[in-house]
Every structure is written in C-alpha cells, then in structure tokens.
Design a protein around this motif. Structure first.
Motif, PDB file in Angstrom:
ATOM      1  N   MET A 183       0.837  -1.204   0.000  1.00 25.51           N
ATOM      2  CA  MET A 183       0.000   0.000   0.000  1.00 25.51           C
ATOM      3  C   MET A 183       0.875   1.258   0.000  1.00 25.51           C
ATOM      4  N   SER A 184       0.359   2.328  -0.571  1.00 28.77           N
ATOM      5  CA  SER A 184       1.114   3.575  -0.627  1.00 28.77           C
ATOM      6  C   SER A 184       1.066   4.271   0.722  1.00 28.77           C
ATOM      7  N   ASP A 185       1.827   5.384   0.827  1.00 27.12           N
ATOM      8  CA  ASP A 185       1.835   6.165   2.063  1.00 27.12           C
ATOM      9  C   ASP A 185       0.857   7.331   1.999  1.00 27.12           C
ATOM     10  N   SER A 186      -0.071   7.299   1.041  1.00 29.14           N
ATOM     11  CA  SER A 186      -1.043   8.378   0.941  1.00 29.14           C
ATOM     12  C   SER A 186      -1.888   8.436   2.192  1.00 29.14           C
ATOM     13  N   VAL A 187      -2.493   9.602   2.458  1.00 27.57           N
ATOM     14  CA  VAL A 187      -3.266   9.772   3.681  1.00 27.57           C
ATOM     15  C   VAL A 187      -4.433   8.800   3.697  1.00 27.57           C
ATOM     16  N   VAL A 188      -5.192   8.769   2.635  1.00 27.40           N
ATOM     17  CA  VAL A 188      -6.320   7.845   2.540  1.00 27.40           C
ATOM     18  C   VAL A 188      -5.956   6.735   1.556  1.00 27.40           C
ATOM     19  N   ARG A 189      -5.938   5.509   2.026  1.00 27.40           N
ATOM     20  CA  ARG A 189      -5.537   4.382   1.192  1.00 27.40           C
ATOM     21  C   ARG A 189      -6.756   3.815   0.480  1.00 27.40           C
ATOM     22  N   ALA A 211      -8.380  -1.717  10.134  1.00 27.08           N
ATOM     23  CA  ALA A 211      -9.432  -0.970   9.429  1.00 27.08           C
ATOM     24  C   ALA A 211      -9.931   0.191  10.274  1.00 27.08           C
ATOM     25  N   CYS A 212     -10.028  -0.018  11.573  1.00 26.11           N
ATOM     26  CA  CYS A 212     -10.416   1.066  12.479  1.00 26.11           C
ATOM     27  C   CYS A 212      -9.398   2.200  12.406  1.00 26.11           C
ATOM     28  N   ALA A 213      -8.109   1.833  12.429  1.00 30.90           N
ATOM     29  CA  ALA A 213      -7.056   2.852  12.356  1.00 30.90           C
ATOM     30  C   ALA A 213      -7.106   3.597  11.035  1.00 30.90           C
ATOM     31  N   GLU A 214      -7.342   2.863   9.940  1.00 27.44           N
ATOM     32  CA  GLU A 214      -7.449   3.543   8.639  1.00 27.44           C
ATOM     33  C   GLU A 214      -8.690   4.430   8.597  1.00 27.44           C
ATOM     34  N   GLY A 215      -9.746   3.993   9.236  1.00 25.68           N
ATOM     35  CA  GLY A 215     -10.936   4.835   9.296  1.00 25.68           C
ATOM     36  C   GLY A 215     -10.661   6.139  10.026  1.00 25.68           C
ATOM     37  N   ALA A 216      -9.884   6.053  11.094  1.00 28.65           N
ATOM     38  CA  ALA A 216      -9.536   7.264  11.830  1.00 28.65           C
ATOM     39  C   ALA A 216      -8.744   8.227  10.954  1.00 28.65           C
ATOM     40  N   ILE A 217      -7.766   7.679  10.226  1.00 25.59           N
ATOM     41  CA  ILE A 217      -6.954   8.548   9.356  1.00 25.59           C
ATOM     42  C   ILE A 217      -7.815   9.145   8.247  1.00 25.59           C
ATOM     43  N   ALA A 218      -8.674   8.314   7.667  1.00 28.56           N
ATOM     44  CA  ALA A 218      -9.550   8.815   6.603  1.00 28.56           C
ATOM     45  C   ALA A 218     -10.500   9.894   7.120  1.00 28.56           C
ATOM     46  N   ALA A 219     -10.864   9.800   8.389  1.00 28.55           N
ATOM     47  CA  ALA A 219     -11.773  10.790   8.974  1.00 28.55           C
ATOM     48  C   ALA A 219     -11.072  12.089   9.319  1.00 28.55           C
ATOM     49  N   GLY A 220      -9.733  12.081   9.238  1.00 24.01           N
ATOM     50  CA  GLY A 220      -8.992  13.304   9.555  1.00 24.01           C
ATOM     51  C   GLY A 220      -8.413  13.327  10.954  1.00 24.01           C
ATOM     52  N   CYS A 221      -8.327  12.166  11.570  1.00 26.44           N
ATOM     53  CA  CYS A 221      -7.721  12.095  12.910  1.00 26.44           C
ATOM     54  C   CYS A 221      -6.248  12.514  12.816  1.00 26.44           C
ATOM     55  N   THR A 222      -5.845  13.417  13.683  1.00 21.84           N
ATOM     56  CA  THR A 222      -4.451  13.869  13.684  1.00 21.84           C
ATOM     57  C   THR A 222      -3.791  13.663  15.041  1.00 21.84           C
ATOM     58  N   PHE A 223      -4.522  13.018  15.982  1.00 17.57           N
ATOM     59  CA  PHE A 223      -3.918  12.776  17.282  1.00 17.57           C
ATOM     60  C   PHE A 223      -4.451  11.473  17.858  1.00 17.57           C
ATOM     61  N   PHE A 224      -3.528  10.632  18.306  1.00 18.19           N
ATOM     62  CA  PHE A 224      -3.890   9.417  19.043  1.00 18.19           C
ATOM     63  C   PHE A 224      -3.077   9.384  20.325  1.00 18.19           C
ATOM     64  N   GLY A 225      -3.746   9.271  21.438  1.00 16.31           N
ATOM     65  CA  GLY A 225      -3.070   9.055  22.716  1.00 16.31           C
ATOM     66  C   GLY A 225      -3.605   7.771  23.311  1.00 16.31           C
ATOM     67  N   GLY A 226      -2.738   6.819  23.588  1.00 19.63           N
ATOM     68  CA  GLY A 226      -3.260   5.542  24.044  1.00 19.63           C
ATOM     69  C   GLY A 226      -2.223   4.705  24.760  1.00 19.63           C
ATOM     70  N   TYR A 227      -2.722   3.603  25.308  1.00 22.71           N
ATOM     71  CA  TYR A 227      -1.884   2.647  26.017  1.00 22.71           C
ATOM     72  C   TYR A 227      -2.309   1.267  25.539  1.00 22.71           C
ATOM     73  N   PRO A 228      -1.394   0.487  24.985  1.00 18.14           N
ATOM     74  CA  PRO A 228      -1.807  -0.786  24.351  1.00 18.14           C
ATOM     75  C   PRO A 228      -2.420  -1.769  25.327  1.00 18.14           C
ATOM     76  N   ILE A 229      -3.452  -2.427  24.876  1.00 18.79           N
ATOM     77  CA  ILE A 229      -4.115  -3.460  25.674  1.00 18.79           C
ATOM     78  C   ILE A 229      -4.876  -4.375  24.728  1.00 18.79           C
ATOM     79  N   THR A 230      -4.724  -5.662  24.917  1.00 18.39           N
ATOM     80  CA  THR A 230      -5.411  -6.665  24.095  1.00 18.39           C
ATOM     81  C   THR A 230      -6.920  -6.622  24.353  1.00 18.39           C
TER      82      THR A 230
END
Length: 392
Positions: free
Chosen positions: A1-7, A18-37
């Motif tokens: 896949m390319s590095d374009s904003v919307v793939r 897919a959730c992460a790509e949806g966030a980018i496609a929606a214009g998300c510019t900030f993620f703050g989180g702590y990994p958890i299964t």
C-alpha cells in the motif's frame, strides 16, 4: 500500500487496522493511548501510520492520561481518539464524564474482551454495553456504535468522528474481539467521497462577546472555539454557565445537565443506525449487535427457509437506544429474541420498551456464539422445540 493519507481501494484487512485507517480517513491527527489486548493493533498501526500522515501518536503511561491527552488535543482543534479494552475502558470513565461536561468531541474505541477485570484478554465478550452507557458518574447520554465487520470498523470509525464533531460529544466505537481480529475485505472510498462533518464554529471573532457554551440553534449544540485561537475560553468540570464560568446553583446545574442530555436525545434520529431484514409479517424478531449479529443473521435465514416467520434487527448503534423503532416493530410481533455475549444487558433494556416476551440467548464470554445456539432458541420460542435458554 502507498503512504497516501487515505488508502483508497480494496484491501484484505484486519479489523483493528481498518479502524485505524478509518480514523486517518476521517482526519484524525492525534492518538493518545496505552496498548491493551485486543485493541493493541490499533495503537501499533497508528504508531507507524499517523506520523507519516502529518498526525501525532503518543503512547501514554496509562489509560487515564491517554484520554486526558485526547481531550486536550481536541480542545486545541484536532480530531483525536484513543483505543482500549475493558480494564482500560474502566480507567477512562472519569474523563469520559469530563468530555461530556466540557462538550469536547473525541472518539473512544473499546475492543471488548471477556470480562470482568482481566478476564479473558484474547477472547470475545460483549459485556461493556451498560458500562458504555452508565460507566461514568451523573446523568448523561452517550453515543456508541457496534461494528460487525472490518468494513464497519472503518465506516463506523469515520462516522464516530463526524457525530462527535457535529454534536460536541465523545463517541464510543464499541467493537469486540472477534471483529477487531477478523480479516476481511475492506473497501476504502476515494478521499473526496469520504464524508466529514465539521464542528460548529463561532460566528463572532476573538475579542467580541463570545460565550463558549451559549446555544444559538435548536440542536442545542454550542459553537466550539479552539484553544489558541484568541477566544477567552474557560474549561471546567464544574457546573458552568454560558461563559464557562462555575455556577454552583441548582438552577444552573439542572439547565446544563438537561441540555447535555437533550442534545443527544433531540438529535437521535440522525445518530441512530439499525439494520433490518425480513421484518414483513415477522412474528418473532431476533435482535443482536457486533460479531453476534453475524450468527443471528444466519440463524434467521435458516429459520425462514423452513417456514418460520422470523425477522432480523441489528443494532448498529447501541446508544442512544432505538426506542421508537423498537416500539414500532413491537406492534406486529409476538416475541423478541436477543442474542449477545453477556448475561442479558441489551435484553434488559429492550424489556423496558415492549410488553412482548423477551428471550435471551446468552453466554458470558470466551467464545463466539454459533448460529445453532440462536436457531435452537428460535425453534423453542416459535413452539417447534424445547430446550434451555434464559427466559425473561
């Protein structure tokens, strides 16, 4: 896949990705989180993708700080999100209430696992439904969407950002482990076809008499000025007036909390999404959501193939609850069957709105519910079989 904003294009994609790509496609510019299964893949994916699209990824020290960072970023004008699972979701509840009180739009993804507590971290559950609704303190209304496929992990994440901005409210994507870890085809539209609803912005300029919580329209949503734009903004979790200044009177508190609640209820028609099939002449309706809806749909299809008059209703949005539509459907049916991987959270809420029999198909978590589990209860409720299920 390319590095374009919307793939844009067709992909064979993991639900969390897919959730992460949806966030980018929606214009998300900030993620703050702590990994958890089982939500970790969202953070891992955005840690790589977001900086390359002009955004910021921060791994915080815990879930409390994660959602706090999201509120700060959103208050400064970013589309911001976090992702977690049950234990982390619990830690975010206090600041979820703060987001509601401050009317700060943000997206909170909870990929549910079998719980309570640490539970079964890598196995499915759907038992955070009521926590999403009532987990924070005080009276409030919340918006929550429950995807049932990787495609909807993309689509509903985009919608979550739009609804959050449109109504100045936090929105929850209440996914589950099965959907989060499922790999299926995901179609990402061209960027110019991805809908983005903007925030309502002040008509007045900085320095003019702008009140950050003054309501100007019937939708009860005040325009939002961002920190750093020159407006005088006072954010507080205390009860506040239209200026944002603390007001400890009972009258001010009643007016504010009522408006925050009415803001969601008044606009519920634009927020609620359901999927319906085979409701014409149905005598029994099977209700479900998330991964369980996939099994429910197959069970209903098989029931209809043998002549049973069964309909299918999927709650794409869990909150606000589709009370009006449920009552309309109730006029024609004899019973509801609710299939969910918990001990009856949605079925109890459904009972509040109907007089018909409500039968639960329940499992506490740790495994996917099979179509056979649901089909068996359909045959029993229709009078064609006998067996054990939770009658309510």
């Amino acid at each position: 896949m390319s590095d374009s904003v919307v793939r844009s294009g067709k992909h064979f994609m993991h639900g969390d990705h897919a959730c992460a790509e949806g966030a980018i496609a929606a214009g998300c510019t900030f993620f703050g989180g702590y990994p958890i299964t089982p939500s970790t893949e969202i953070a891992e994916y955005l840690a790589r993708r977001l900086p390359n699209t002009g955004g910021v990824f921060i791994q915080m020290e815990d879930e409390l700080s994660s959602i706090a960072s999201v509120l700060g970023a959103s208050a400064a004008g970013s589309r911001a999100m976090t992702a977690t699972s049950g234990p982390g979701f619990s830690l975010m509840m206090e600041n979820l209430g703060l987001a509601i009180m401050l009317e700060i739009p943000c997206v909170l993804v909870n990929v549910m696992r079998a719980a309570p507590s640490t539970g079964l971290p890598t196995l499915p559950g759907q038992a955070d439904v009521m926590q999403a609704k009532w987990g924070s303190h005080g009276d409030y209304q919340i918006v929550a969407y429950a995807p049932s496929s990787p495609q909807e992990m993309f689509d509903l994440t985009v919608r979550a950002f739009n609804v959050a901005d449109r109504y100045r409210t936090p929105v929850i994507v209440l996914a589950d482990e099965v959907v989060g870890h499922m790999v299926e085809k995901v179609v990402i539209p061209p960027e110019n076809e991805i809908e983005r609803w903007g925030r309502k912005r002040p008509k007045k300029k900085p320095g003019e008499d702008f009140k950050p919580y003054a309501v100007e329209d019937d939708d009860l949503v005040p325009p939002m000025a961002h920190a750093g734009e020159g407006y005088r903004i006072h954010f507080t979790g205390l009860t506040h007036d239209a200026r944002g200044y603390p007001d400890m009177s009972a009258e001010a508190h009643h007016a504010l909390v009522t408006r925050l609640s009415d803001k969601i209820e008044r606009n519920a028609g634009e927020i609620i999404v359901v999927e319906e099939e085979w409701l014409d002449e149905a005598e029994i309706v099977v209700v479900s959501f998330g991964c369980t809806a996939r099994s429910a749909k197959r069970a209903v299809r098989e029931a209809r193939q043998v002549g049973m008059r069964v309909g299918y209703l999927r709650l794409v949005s869990l909150w606000p609850f589709p009370e009006r539509r449920i009552k309309e459907i109730a006029r024609q049916v004899n019973a509801f069957i609710v299939a969910e991987i918990n001990l009856g959270q949605v079925s109890r809420d459904l009972e509040r709105h109907v007089t018909q029999k409500v039968v639960g198909v329940n499992h506490a978590g740790g495994k996917m519910m099979s179509p056979e589990d649901i089909f068996r209860v359909i045959t029993e409720v229709s009078g064609r079989g006998n067996g054990h299920h939770r009658r309510r």
